[in-house]
Scaffold this motif. Structure first.
Motif, PDB file in Angstrom:
ATOM      1  N   LEU A 187      -1.422  -6.168   7.585  1.00 51.90           N
ATOM      2  CA  LEU A 187      -1.348  -4.993   7.043  1.00 51.90           C
ATOM      3  C   LEU A 187      -2.584  -5.061   6.451  1.00 51.90           C
ATOM      4  O   LEU A 187      -3.576  -3.542   6.833  1.00 51.90           O
ATOM      5  CB  LEU A 187      -0.880  -5.746   5.605  1.00 51.90           C
ATOM      6  N   THR A 188      -3.394  -5.878   5.803  1.00 54.15           N
ATOM      7  CA  THR A 188      -5.147  -5.675   6.558  1.00 54.15           C
ATOM      8  C   THR A 188      -5.828  -4.191   7.378  1.00 54.15           C
ATOM      9  O   THR A 188      -6.233  -3.509   7.179  1.00 54.15           O
ATOM     10  CB  THR A 188      -5.922  -6.656   5.973  1.00 54.15           C
ATOM     11  N   ARG A 189      -5.797  -5.588   8.646  1.00 54.33           N
ATOM     12  CA  ARG A 189      -5.774  -4.686   9.913  1.00 54.33           C
ATOM     13  C   ARG A 189      -5.034  -3.090   9.996  1.00 54.33           C
ATOM     14  O   ARG A 189      -5.703  -2.011  10.730  1.00 54.33           O
ATOM     15  CB  ARG A 189      -5.137  -5.809  10.995  1.00 54.33           C
ATOM     16  N   LEU A 190      -4.028  -2.922   9.540  1.00 53.64           N
ATOM     17  CA  LEU A 190      -3.170  -2.293  10.574  1.00 53.64           C
ATOM     18  C   LEU A 190      -3.478  -0.619   9.176  1.00 53.64           C
ATOM     19  O   LEU A 190      -3.452   0.600  10.132  1.00 53.64           O
ATOM     20  CB  LEU A 190      -1.655  -2.287  10.543  1.00 53.64           C
ATOM     21  N   ARG A 201      -6.317   7.678   7.384  1.00 57.51           N
ATOM     22  CA  ARG A 201      -5.587   8.127   7.913  1.00 57.51           C
ATOM     23  C   ARG A 201      -3.771   7.491   7.047  1.00 57.51           C
ATOM     24  O   ARG A 201      -2.820   8.216   7.823  1.00 57.51           O
ATOM     25  CB  ARG A 201      -5.490   8.692   9.031  1.00 57.51           C
ATOM     26  N   THR A 202      -3.843   6.798   6.978  1.00 54.17           N
ATOM     27  CA  THR A 202      -2.143   5.749   6.400  1.00 54.17           C
ATOM     28  C   THR A 202      -2.027   6.632   5.287  1.00 54.17           C
ATOM     29  O   THR A 202      -2.773   6.516   3.672  1.00 54.17           O
ATOM     30  CB  THR A 202      -2.522   4.284   5.973  1.00 54.17           C
ATOM     31  N   ARG A 203      -0.379   6.877   5.159  1.00 55.51           N
ATOM     32  CA  ARG A 203       0.193   7.458   3.466  1.00 55.51           C
ATOM     33  C   ARG A 203       1.374   7.313   3.133  1.00 55.51           C
ATOM     34  O   ARG A 203       0.726   7.302   1.919  1.00 55.51           O
ATOM     35  CB  ARG A 203       1.005   8.872   4.378  1.00 55.51           C
ATOM     36  N   ILE A 204       1.338   5.716   3.855  1.00 52.95           N
ATOM     37  CA  ILE A 204       2.584   5.243   2.988  1.00 52.95           C
ATOM     38  C   ILE A 204       2.874   3.688   3.774  1.00 52.95           C
ATOM     39  O   ILE A 204       2.667   3.215   4.960  1.00 52.95           O
ATOM     40  CB  ILE A 204       3.732   5.906   2.669  1.00 52.95           C
ATOM     41  N   ASP A 243       1.494  -9.209  -3.406  1.00 56.40           N
ATOM     42  CA  ASP A 243       0.054  -8.877  -2.258  1.00 56.40           C
ATOM     43  C   ASP A 243       0.000  -7.919  -1.935  1.00 56.40           C
ATOM     44  O   ASP A 243      -0.948  -7.599  -1.762  1.00 56.40           O
ATOM     45  CB  ASP A 243       0.683 -10.273  -1.407  1.00 56.40           C
ATOM     46  N   LEU A 244       1.305  -7.381  -0.874  1.00 60.68           N
ATOM     47  CA  LEU A 244       1.038  -6.271   0.255  1.00 60.68           C
ATOM     48  C   LEU A 244       0.705  -5.465   0.149  1.00 60.68           C
ATOM     49  O   LEU A 244      -0.174  -4.692  -0.509  1.00 60.68           O
ATOM     50  CB  LEU A 244       2.731  -6.254   0.899  1.00 60.68           C
ATOM     51  N   VAL A 245       1.032  -5.118  -1.536  1.00 65.22           N
ATOM     52  CA  VAL A 245       1.190  -3.861  -2.402  1.00 65.22           C
ATOM     53  C   VAL A 245      -0.236  -3.948  -2.741  1.00 65.22           C
ATOM     54  O   VAL A 245      -0.831  -2.368  -2.817  1.00 65.22           O
ATOM     55  CB  VAL A 245       1.725  -3.827  -3.612  1.00 65.22           C
ATOM     56  N   ARG A 246      -1.173  -4.572  -3.605  1.00 66.64           N
ATOM     57  CA  ARG A 246      -1.872  -5.102  -3.569  1.00 66.64           C
ATOM     58  C   ARG A 246      -2.952  -5.096  -2.454  1.00 66.64           C
ATOM     59  O   ARG A 246      -3.516  -3.742  -2.315  1.00 66.64           O
ATOM     60  CB  ARG A 246      -2.812  -6.309  -4.011  1.00 66.64           C
ATOM     61  N   ILE A 247      -2.898  -5.073  -1.089  1.00 66.23           N
ATOM     62  CA  ILE A 247      -3.863  -4.404   0.547  1.00 66.23           C
ATOM     63  C   ILE A 247      -3.815  -2.853   0.321  1.00 66.23           C
ATOM     64  O   ILE A 247      -4.446  -2.354   0.496  1.00 66.23           O
ATOM     65  CB  ILE A 247      -3.177  -5.521   1.194  1.00 66.23           C
ATOM     66  N   ALA A 248      -2.279  -2.716  -0.116  1.00 69.65           N
ATOM     67  CA  ALA A 248      -2.065  -1.386   0.083  1.00 69.65           C
ATOM     68  C   ALA A 248      -2.618  -0.270  -1.641  1.00 69.65           C
ATOM     69  O   ALA A 248      -3.366   0.786  -0.885  1.00 69.65           O
ATOM     70  CB  ALA A 248      -0.597  -0.670  -0.004  1.00 69.65           C
ATOM     71  N   ASP A 266      -5.874   2.543  -1.295  1.00 70.93           N
ATOM     72  CA  ASP A 266      -4.802   4.469  -2.013  1.00 70.93           C
ATOM     73  C   ASP A 266      -3.529   4.492  -1.827  1.00 70.93           C
ATOM     74  O   ASP A 266      -3.558   5.455  -1.500  1.00 70.93           O
ATOM     75  CB  ASP A 266      -5.757   5.561  -1.750  1.00 70.93           C
ATOM     76  N   VAL A 267      -2.910   3.384  -0.534  1.00 70.97           N
ATOM     77  CA  VAL A 267      -2.013   3.488  -0.259  1.00 70.97           C
ATOM     78  C   VAL A 267      -0.860   3.382  -0.989  1.00 70.97           C
ATOM     79  O   VAL A 267      -0.350   2.082  -1.375  1.00 70.97           O
ATOM     80  CB  VAL A 267      -1.695   3.327   0.838  1.00 70.97           C
ATOM     81  N   PRO A 268       0.787   4.393  -1.119  1.00 76.46           N
ATOM     82  CA  PRO A 268       1.533   3.301  -1.822  1.00 76.46           C
ATOM     83  C   PRO A 268       2.343   3.111  -0.845  1.00 76.46           C
ATOM     84  O   PRO A 268       2.313   3.354   0.249  1.00 76.46           O
ATOM     85  CB  PRO A 268       2.124   5.215  -2.144  1.00 76.46           C
TER      86      PRO A 268
END
Ligand SMILES: Cc1ncc(COP(=O)(O)O)c(C=O)c1O
Length: 379
Positions: free
Chosen positions: A135-138, A142-145, A163-168, A172-174
């Motif tokens: 997830l961190t790499r992707l 330009r990621t919106r969600i 953890d995944l929410v924290r990375i997003a 600033d990605v929901p």
């Protein structure tokens, strides 16, 4: 309810559960009441009052506020509300996982097609370090969600949700969790997870009517979504010249005439589970699932695709019998032992069994003896 439904060992709650008998009674009762005259003020008011009890029940089980709950017919509606509520620009991207159901896949494929948006996929795995790394790499600017299952429909893997929410959120990605396979099976606390959106189905682990479900929308994300899905009752106020003000809460995304008896039934289901004690429900599912894995491990050559540790899985057990085509194994189990499972037709060769509190030891015996029979006879 009885554990044997038409003689089946019912391991298909992840698709559609059988319904709790008091829920069926409740739906019928309020359907009859409502049908006398939905326009009669006393009837309309009572129905709305009870539907709001269902909303409060959903808020309670997710640890949300009622104002953050949108009720609808299923999980996919919420995904559509979010997907179409983003102001897409050509060249944006969004992130899914490789295990998503068509409901959390086609909606986004459509967005990609309509708005020239790139789809990116995290390979779903029970290795949560790898999930975090991917997830961190992707994610980029330009990621919106990110829209991903809390529990994989395919293997039952439970992701490290916070953890995944924290990375997003660091970018600033929901993040939207698809909770179709989690709500009612494992504890879900949207405040602790801190996700932006969380969709769920009522007709799976909650054992409520077909065509119930909804979404949690975190308060600050209600106005953030472009309201592309609204209608009568979405408004606080409007006039005949084109002015309107929408409700401040998630109900702005509900509109038109609604199926209130089924929503009231959802409220009843939540009331029943709460009175049984959610911890008892989750614990019973955990114990049964662990036992199923243990029994399946006794079958020679059988490959479990679901991780053994329960904190990384849920009420889904997926397996393969190498050398045997999964669809044929499932059909044979269904015809001979009346085992009802799913063959995951879209994206896996595995057989998926899902467990609930009504499954019995005898169901497990039947499953194991059926698999042994197939190994012995070849079919
Ligand atoms: C993970 C997942 N997401 C979404 C759905 C679709 O749910 P619904 O029919 O409530 O939209 C399912 C249904 O099986 C599912 O397993």
């Amino acid at each position: 309810m009885t554990p044997d439904i038409y003689g089946y060992a019912y391991f298909q709650t992840s698709g559609f559960s059988p319904k709790l008998a008091p829920v069926v009674d409740e739906v019928v009762r309020w359907f009859s009441f409502h049908s006398q005259g939905p326009a009669i003020p006393e009837i309309a008011a009572r129905m709305q009052e009870l539907a709001d009890v269902a909303r409060a029940g959903v808020a309670d089980v997710l640890n949300a506020d009622s104002e953050e709950i949108m009720l609808g017919e299923n999980a996919t509606i919420g995904i559509n509300v979010v997907a179409n509520g983003i102001d897409w620009k050509s060249g944006d991207n969004l992130i899914l996982s490789s295990h998503e159901h068509p409901g959390n896949r086609l909606v986004w494929y459509n967005i990609a097609r309509l708005h020239d948006v790139e789809l990116r996929f995290v390979e779903m795995t029970d290795d949560q370090d790898r999930m975090r790394e991917q997830l961190t790499r992707l994610i980029d600017n330009r990621t919106r969600i990110v829209s991903i299952s809390h529990v994989s429909r395919r293997t039952g893997v439970r992701v490290a949700a916070r953890d995944l929410v924290r990375i997003a959120h660091e970018r600033d990605v929901p993040l939207l969790y698809d909770g179709a396979q989690s709500v009612g099976a494992i504890p879900v606390d949207v405040r602790a997870i801190e996700c932006d959106f969380y969709v769920f189905s009522g007709h799976k682990y909650l054992m409520a009517s077909q065509g119930t479900g909804g979404m949690y929308i975190r308060k600050d994300r209600i106005d953030w979504l472009r309201p592309v899905w609204i209608g009568s009752r979405s408004q606080k106020d409007f006039d005949l010249q084109g002015n309107m003000e929408l409700l401040d809460n998630a109900r702005r995304f509900e509109f038109g005439t609604r199926n209130l008896p089924d929503q009231i039934g959802l409220g009843k289901a939540l009331e029943i589970w709460k009175s049984v004690g959610w911890e008892n429900v989750f614990d019973a599912i955990r114990r049964y699932t662990d036992r199923m894995k243990q029994r399946l491990e006794e079958i020679p050559r059988l490959v479990l695709e679901t991780p053994l540790p329960y904190d990384r899985s849920s009420g889904i057990v997926t397996f393969r019998l190498p050398g045997h085509e999964s669809g044929a194994v499932l059909q044979s189990l269904q015809e001979n032992e009346k085992i009802l499972g799913s063959s995951l037709e879209f994206d896996s060769e595995g057989i998926r069994l899902s467990t609930h509190v009504f499954n019995t030891e005898e169901h497990l015996e039947r499953l194991v003896s059926g698999l042994q029979r197939i190994l012995r006879t070849g079919r």
